[in-house]
Design an enzyme around this catalytic site. Sequence first.
Site, PDB file in Angstrom:
ATOM      1  N   CYS A  88       0.845  -1.196   0.000  1.00  0.00           N
ATOM      2  CA  CYS A  88       0.000   0.000   0.000  1.00  0.00           C
ATOM      3  C   CYS A  88       0.882   1.249   0.000  1.00  0.00           C
ATOM      4  CB  CYS A  88      -0.947  -0.070   1.192  1.00  0.00           C
ATOM      5  SG  CYS A  88      -2.287   1.102   1.144  1.00  0.00           S
ATOM      6  N   ILE A  89       0.786   2.114   1.012  1.00  0.00           N
ATOM      7  CA  ILE A  89       1.562   3.368   1.047  1.00  0.00           C
ATOM      8  C   ILE A  89       2.969   3.151   1.630  1.00  0.00           C
ATOM      9  CG2 ILE A  89       0.672   4.093   3.321  1.00  0.00           C
ATOM     10  CD1 ILE A  89       1.272   6.491   0.369  1.00  0.00           C
TER      11      ILE A  89
END
Length: 247
Positions: A159-160
């Site tokens: 994800c991030i």
Amino acid sequence: PVAVGPSRAHRALWAVQKSCSSRGTMAKRVAVVLAGCGVFDGTELHEASAVLVHLSRAGAQLYAPNIPQMHVVDHVKGQPTPEQRNVLVESARIARGNIKDLATLDVKGLDALIIPGGFGVAKNLSTWATQGKNCSISKEVESVLRAFHAAHKPIGLCCISPVLAAKIFPGCEVTVGHDTECEQWPYAKTAEAMKELGCKHINSQVSEVHVDTRNLLVTTSAFMCNAPIHHIHDGVGNMVREVLRLA
Ligand SMILES: *[C@@H]1O[C@H](CO)[C@@H](O)[C@H](O)[C@H]1NC(C)=O
Ligand SMILES: CC(=O)N[C@H]1CO[C@H](CO)[C@@H](O)[C@@H]1O
């Protein structure tokens, strides 16, 4: 004579001993670093759960920094509240209480590192949420990442979380999914910002991972993709498998 088998109680005891001893000889010990509990102010729960399910046969040790959260978000309204919460205390919810202060992490006893996503990574492990590519990374998190990297132990990020690697290891190869914004990839600008930091972004599907074999980084987009949870679960599973293979 009839063979007398172990009593029910004994069998139960053996089952416990067996599971304890198999725990003592876990194949791999993987540190999982959490950043709170909830997608908008902490770790994304489904990503954390997918990591822990796929690590369950290997062995995970959970950690989180003992610091105040930047935000406590009401996930019904999507708005910050005036509450104050602690990242370690909130992360302990996901860990069922079995979690350690990140300050105590010692890379020596561990085989790999995994950091699931969620806004907590951009708010409490770094300042990416407010500063983008100009962000700073928390000293504790940076030294943990550098320790695994220096020891040639693999690091899995989804994800991030790959922004942490992009900031710390310039020139590394990572994926956060796609670099062109559309309904499926609402956070595609992240890939552009990472390229500006000098890393190589590899476009990939939600089920795919990218392995940077030089830096032993395994990344996958997870909820950077607007996809149903089972796709996230499968992509994160592939990330965990690659991390274990490299460990
Ligand atoms: C990063 O810093 C530069 C130079 O100070 C500035 O121009 C840019 O707007 C900043 N970017 C972000 C995302 O804050
Ligand atoms: C309350 C608060 O903002 N806590 C921290 C969250 O994490 C960032 C990044 O490490 C810190 O700068 C904040 O102080």
